[in-house]
Scaffold this motif. Structure first.
Motif, mmCIF file in Angstrom:
data_model
loop_
_atom_site.group_PDB
_atom_site.id
_atom_site.type_symbol
_atom_site.label_atom_id
_atom_site.label_comp_id
_atom_site.label_asym_id
_atom_site.label_seq_id
_atom_site.Cartn_x
_atom_site.Cartn_y
_atom_site.Cartn_z
ATOM 1 N N VAL A 95 -63.811 26.407 2.555
ATOM 2 C CA VAL A 95 -64.345 25.189 1.941
ATOM 3 C C VAL A 95 -65.851 25.325 1.701
ATOM 4 N N LEU A 96 -66.555 25.946 2.620
ATOM 5 C CA LEU A 96 -67.997 26.128 2.445
ATOM 6 C C LEU A 96 -68.279 26.967 1.194
ATOM 7 N N GLY A 97 -67.488 28.010 0.988
ATOM 8 C CA GLY A 97 -67.643 28.832 -0.213
ATOM 9 C C GLY A 97 -67.364 28.052 -1.476
ATOM 10 N N LEU A 98 -66.359 27.178 -1.445
ATOM 11 C CA LEU A 98 -66.046 26.346 -2.602
ATOM 12 C C LEU A 98 -67.183 25.383 -2.904
ATOM 13 N N VAL A 99 -67.778 24.811 -1.877
ATOM 14 C CA VAL A 99 -68.901 23.885 -2.067
ATOM 15 C C VAL A 99 -70.091 24.624 -2.675
ATOM 16 N N VAL A 100 -70.390 25.815 -2.172
ATOM 17 C CA VAL A 100 -71.504 26.604 -2.710
ATOM 18 C C VAL A 100 -71.250 26.952 -4.169
ATOM 19 N N LEU A 101 -70.021 27.328 -4.491
ATOM 20 C CA LEU A 101 -69.659 27.668 -5.872
ATOM 21 C C LEU A 101 -69.779 26.445 -6.777
ATOM 22 N N LEU A 102 -69.330 25.291 -6.311
ATOM 23 C CA LEU A 102 -69.438 24.074 -7.119
ATOM 24 C C LEU A 102 -70.894 23.660 -7.330
ATOM 25 N N VAL A 103 -71.740 23.858 -6.317
ATOM 26 C CA VAL A 103 -73.169 23.572 -6.487
ATOM 27 C C VAL A 103 -73.768 24.506 -7.541
ATOM 28 N N PHE A 104 -73.380 25.769 -7.516
ATOM 29 C CA PHE A 104 -73.874 26.733 -8.507
ATOM 30 C C PHE A 104 -73.430 26.327 -9.908
ATOM 31 N N VAL A 105 -72.148 25.997 -10.079
ATOM 32 C CA VAL A 105 -71.642 25.594 -11.387
ATOM 33 C C VAL A 105 -72.310 24.296 -11.836
ATOM 34 N N PHE A 106 -72.486 23.346 -10.924
ATOM 35 C CA PHE A 106 -73.154 22.091 -11.264
ATOM 36 C C PHE A 106 -74.586 22.355 -11.732
ATOM 37 N N THR A 107 -75.289 23.268 -11.098
ATOM 38 C CA THR A 107 -76.653 23.608 -11.489
ATOM 39 C C THR A 107 -76.687 24.211 -12.887
ATOM 40 N N VAL A 108 -75.739 25.091 -13.189
ATOM 41 C CA VAL A 108 -75.684 25.696 -14.520
ATOM 42 C C VAL A 108 -75.389 24.638 -15.575
ATOM 43 N N VAL A 109 -74.429 23.754 -15.305
ATOM 44 C CA VAL A 109 -74.082 22.696 -16.260
ATOM 45 C C VAL A 109 -75.238 21.716 -16.420
ATOM 46 N N GLU A 110 -75.918 21.399 -15.331
ATOM 47 C CA GLU A 110 -77.063 20.497 -15.403
ATOM 48 C C GLU A 110 -78.191 21.101 -16.243
ATOM 49 N N ALA A 111 -78.451 22.381 -16.060
ATOM 50 C CA ALA A 111 -79.495 23.047 -16.850
ATOM 51 C C ALA A 111 -79.108 23.085 -18.323
ATOM 52 N N LEU A 112 -77.850 23.354 -18.605
ATOM 53 C CA LEU A 112 -77.398 23.374 -19.998
ATOM 54 C C LEU A 112 -77.502 21.995 -20.627
ATOM 55 N N THR A 113 -77.157 20.961 -19.887
ATOM 56 C CA THR A 113 -77.265 19.593 -20.394
ATOM 57 C C THR A 113 -78.724 19.230 -20.665
ATOM 58 N N TYR A 114 -79.603 19.600 -19.761
ATOM 59 C CA TYR A 114 -81.035 19.326 -19.944
ATOM 60 C C TYR A 114 -81.567 20.004 -21.207
ATOM 61 N N VAL A 115 -81.216 21.270 -21.380
ATOM 62 C CA VAL A 115 -81.680 22.028 -22.543
ATOM 63 C C VAL A 115 -81.099 21.430 -23.821
ATOM 64 N N TRP A 116 -79.853 21.022 -23.763
ATOM 65 C CA TRP A 116 -79.185 20.437 -24.914
ATOM 66 C C TRP A 116 -79.853 19.117 -25.316
ATOM 67 N N LYS A 117 -80.159 18.256 -24.335
ATOM 68 C CA LYS A 117 -80.785 16.980 -24.634
ATOM 69 C C LYS A 117 -82.216 17.152 -25.140
ATOM 70 N N LYS A 118 -82.891 18.194 -24.692
ATOM 71 C CA LYS A 118 -84.254 18.452 -25.173
ATOM 72 C C LYS A 118 -84.268 18.993 -26.597
ATOM 73 N N GLY A 119 -83.086 19.408 -27.103
ATOM 74 C CA GLY A 119 -82.984 19.895 -28.470
ATOM 75 C C GLY A 119 -83.311 21.361 -28.637
ATOM 76 N N ALA A 120 -83.300 22.111 -27.542
ATOM 77 C CA ALA A 120 -83.634 23.539 -27.635
ATOM 78 C C ALA A 120 -82.510 24.348 -28.283
ATOM 79 N N LEU A 121 -81.299 23.791 -28.324
ATOM 80 C CA LEU A 121 -80.195 24.515 -28.938
ATOM 81 C C LEU A 121 -80.055 24.214 -30.428
ATOM 82 N N GLU A 122 -80.882 23.291 -30.937
ATOM 83 C CA GLU A 122 -80.847 22.949 -32.364
ATOM 84 C C GLU A 122 -81.623 24.015 -33.136
ATOM 85 N N TRP A 123 -81.021 24.507 -34.186
ATOM 86 C CA TRP A 123 -81.695 25.522 -34.994
ATOM 87 C C TRP A 123 -82.512 24.829 -36.066
#
Length: 120
Positions: free
Chosen positions: A91-119
């Motif tokens: 379970v500890l490994g699953l929690v660590v993995l979910l925190v990692f995935v959440f961090t990646v998704v959060e960073a992608l959402t932040y970048v997306w909202k800032k408009g950095a992915l718009e060409w």
């Protein structure tokens, strides 16, 4: 001693024989006579003209998109090894993995909202 080197010798033979036979076959089976042309046409390269090179500057959005791709690509490349490593932790490994995935998704959402992915 030859027994330990025999697979490498066979591999080396095929590594030389296959390309050599392809080059020989391309010359032997050619239908047009080979003649040198002074103004040889350049190959077509994805719609880029074959004129003199034009030095154009890339915009900053090109570099930002490239850096974001590299960052998220590297993070996702580590996702599988992390999942395999943390499988034994339960379970500890699953929690660590979910925190990692959440961090990646959060960073992608932040970048997306800032408009950095718009060409632009």
């Amino acid at each position: 001693m030859l027994d330990s080197w025999l697979p490498f010798l066979i591999y080396g033979f095929f590594a030389l024989a296959i390309p050599s036979s392809m080059i020989f076959a391309s010359f032997a089976l050619a239908t047009k006579p080979h003649r040198r042309v002074r103004g040889r046409p350049l190959p077509f390269e994805s719609g880029v003209s074959d004129g003199p090179p034009v030095h154009s500057r890339f915009t900053i959005s090109f570099y930002l998109t490239a850096m974001l791709f590299i960052v998220f690509d590297i993070e996702l490349a580590f996702l599988y090894p992390i999942a395999v490593t943390l499988r034994d932790d339960g379970v500890l490994g699953l929690v660590v993995l979910l925190v990692f995935v959440f961090t990646v998704v959060e960073a992608l959402t932040y970048v997306w909202k800032k408009g950095a992915l718009e060409w632009r």
